[in-house]
Motif scaffolding. Sequence first.
Motif, PDB file in Angstrom:
ATOM      1  N   LYS B 153       0.827  -1.199   0.000  1.00  0.00           N
ATOM      2  CA  LYS B 153       0.000   0.000   0.000  1.00  0.00           C
ATOM      3  C   LYS B 153       0.867   1.257   0.000  1.00  0.00           C
ATOM      4  O   LYS B 153       0.617   2.201  -0.756  1.00  0.00           O
ATOM      5  CB  LYS B 153      -0.938   0.002   1.213  1.00  0.00           C
ATOM      6  N   ALA B 154       1.887   1.248   0.850  1.00  0.00           N
ATOM      7  CA  ALA B 154       2.790   2.407   0.880  1.00  0.00           C
ATOM      8  C   ALA B 154       3.470   2.563  -0.473  1.00  0.00           C
ATOM      9  O   ALA B 154       3.586   3.672  -1.000  1.00  0.00           O
ATOM     10  CB  ALA B 154       3.822   2.232   1.982  1.00  0.00           C
ATOM     11  N   GLY B 155       3.897   1.438  -1.049  1.00  0.00           N
ATOM     12  CA  GLY B 155       4.548   1.486  -2.346  1.00  0.00           C
ATOM     13  C   GLY B 155       3.660   2.098  -3.405  1.00  0.00           C
ATOM     14  O   GLY B 155       4.130   2.823  -4.286  1.00  0.00           O
ATOM     15  N   ALA B 156       2.357   1.811  -3.303  1.00  0.00           N
ATOM     16  CA  ALA B 156       1.436   2.353  -4.301  1.00  0.00           C
ATOM     17  C   ALA B 156       1.444   3.875  -4.272  1.00  0.00           C
ATOM     18  O   ALA B 156       1.446   4.527  -5.323  1.00  0.00           O
ATOM     19  CB  ALA B 156       0.020   1.824  -4.049  1.00  0.00           C
ATOM     20  N   VAL B 157       1.468   4.451  -3.075  1.00  0.00           N
ATOM     21  CA  VAL B 157       1.498   5.918  -2.980  1.00  0.00           C
ATOM     22  C   VAL B 157       2.761   6.454  -3.642  1.00  0.00           C
ATOM     23  O   VAL B 157       2.719   7.387  -4.438  1.00  0.00           O
ATOM     24  CB  VAL B 157       1.429   6.373  -1.505  1.00  0.00           C
ATOM     25  N   LEU B 158       3.900   5.825  -3.321  1.00  0.00           N
ATOM     26  CA  LEU B 158       5.165   6.273  -3.909  1.00  0.00           C
ATOM     27  C   LEU B 158       5.145   6.144  -5.427  1.00  0.00           C
ATOM     28  O   LEU B 158       5.526   7.067  -6.149  1.00  0.00           O
ATOM     29  CB  LEU B 158       6.319   5.453  -3.341  1.00  0.00           C
ATOM     30  N   ALA B 159       4.694   4.989  -5.920  1.00  0.00           N
ATOM     31  CA  ALA B 159       4.686   4.765  -7.363  1.00  0.00           C
ATOM     32  C   ALA B 159       3.828   5.809  -8.065  1.00  0.00           C
ATOM     33  O   ALA B 159       4.205   6.337  -9.111  1.00  0.00           O
ATOM     34  CB  ALA B 159       4.182   3.360  -7.668  1.00  0.00           C
ATOM     35  N   LEU B 160       2.669   6.117  -7.483  1.00  0.00           N
ATOM     36  CA  LEU B 160       1.773   7.074  -8.122  1.00  0.00           C
ATOM     37  C   LEU B 160       2.347   8.484  -8.071  1.00  0.00           C
ATOM     38  O   LEU B 160       2.229   9.236  -9.030  1.00  0.00           O
ATOM     39  CB  LEU B 160       0.402   7.021  -7.446  1.00  0.00           C
ATOM     40  N   VAL B 161       2.980   8.858  -6.953  1.00  0.00           N
ATOM     41  CA  VAL B 161       3.611  10.178  -6.879  1.00  0.00           C
ATOM     42  C   VAL B 161       4.702  10.300  -7.932  1.00  0.00           C
ATOM     43  O   VAL B 161       4.859  11.331  -8.576  1.00  0.00           O
ATOM     44  CB  VAL B 161       4.203  10.418  -5.466  1.00  0.00           C
ATOM     45  N   GLY B 162       5.439   9.212  -8.162  1.00  0.00           N
ATOM     46  CA  GLY B 162       6.554   9.251  -9.096  1.00  0.00           C
ATOM     47  C   GLY B 162       6.157   9.246 -10.552  1.00  0.00           C
ATOM     48  O   GLY B 162       6.987   9.473 -11.418  1.00  0.00           O
TER      49      GLY B 162
END
Lengths: 221, 241, 65
Positions: B153-162
């Motif tokens: 879930k945390a990774g999803a936020v990072l991936a989308l921000v990037g």
Amino acid sequence: MNRFLAIVRRDLRLALRQGSDSMMVVMFFVLTCILFPFGVGPEPNILARIAPGVIWVAALLASMLSLERLFLTDYEDGALELLATAPLPLEFVAMAKIVAHWLTTGLPLLIATPLLAILLNLHPDGFWVLVAALLLGTPTLSLIGAIGAALILGARRGGVLLSLLVLPLYIPVLIFGVGAVDAVIGGFPANTHLLILAGMLVVALPLAPFAAAAALRQALE
Amino acid sequence: MLRYANPNRFMRLARVLTPWSAGLAVLLTAAGLWFALVDSPPDYQQGETVRIMYVHVPAAWMSLFCYVVMAVSAGVGVIWKHPVADVAAKASAPVGAAFTVITLISGAFWGKPMWGAWWVWDARLTAELVLLFLYLGYIALIHAFDDPARGLKAGAVLALVGVINVPIIKFSVDWWNTLHQPASVVKMGGPSIDGSMLVPLLLMALAFKAYYIYVLLVKMRAEITAGKVRALRLRQVHGTA
Amino acid sequence: METASLGEWLDMGGYASYVWPVYGIALAVLVGVLVHGLRALRGEQTALDGLRRDLPSERESNGEA
């Protein structure tokens, strides 16, 4: 609005009660910059050439120093859960903390800039553009950093991970921040660079609290 | 898509598709390499170094493509709680990172004879380097939590921000007139590159795509199987109830 | 294509030390990722088979990953 300001005030009081936090940030900023004359030699031309870059890199690193604890202390003692259930939306809570972070890191950095400009022999033409660029860039650093700070709650090696996550996202700010100062020293207008920095700030202002709040909610689940 | 939210149904499909994608990847790679290395002319300006382009450009395309797939599937996974999407994101990350590394290295080996420098801080190169760090950050982040679901879930936020980095890479060569050459294939008005070079380029691009699908299927099957192993081990520990 | 010999082809017009490392590194990286994935798949499948043998009362669940 009152609740928003209340959170800002609370965070400021906590930061300043510890006192050391802001002092530490500014001291780190100054010390890092001072290392360079020792490292590359005190020759004025060399220092002048690298001064914008050094000041900006130090600003980045100093901003990151206090990011880890942006949400961590509240997360660990349960205050974050309470804030999440409060009537103020989590996005605004995040924004309030970001404002407090900037006031305790970005603002002191700005105040220390004249001293550093002298120590590093920054070309006088570049000074006010540097101030303008830092003024536009440091809030963006706080905003982007908050996303990272929220993501690492509960993670192992959160501090190191935070650097890995946040520094790549800081790079564009660094490029244009330094670019603005270099441009004006070289006799070119810095308007494009400053406009782009402003643009980044405008984009980060709504998006960063939104992403940070999403990450905070994940941490609280 | 929703049908394959069920991991078992996905596994059945994946098991069937895996050998086909492997075969396709091998065929396309063989064809691509033949045209890239043997049956295509040297460039009149760049000589034989143009053959580096047949690795560099498709790898660059894949580095962006894998990131978009990763970000989209991570987003789908976190918003709609789609378990297979989560797995797809996690599996895509190392492959995308690998293509990014290949892009950067092949670019350096192309840049040295052409521009005289292994590396320059040109906009596109810098953004591609940032992309590599985004991949590595994503991989580090999803593994940093004791609860794997929280990591994803945390990774999803990072991936989308990037994701914002992807258009920057694509359009940086148009916005900034620095060193890296502008777009010559994917642009308005069609490709401006010669046909004899377009063939190996597209073949290698397709080969990389097929490879990606193959590796993705393998890794996703491994990840889903790992999930079953974890579940069974838990049941073993707690006794069969 | 008109290279006269294998030697000429390998030489890549003098650029051999640039062209061949690119293909070599690309091949090594991509094969490496693939092998890593295949090993992981085989390892997990072996573990799963082992667990299923040890827990014969377990029927394959339908959907929990």
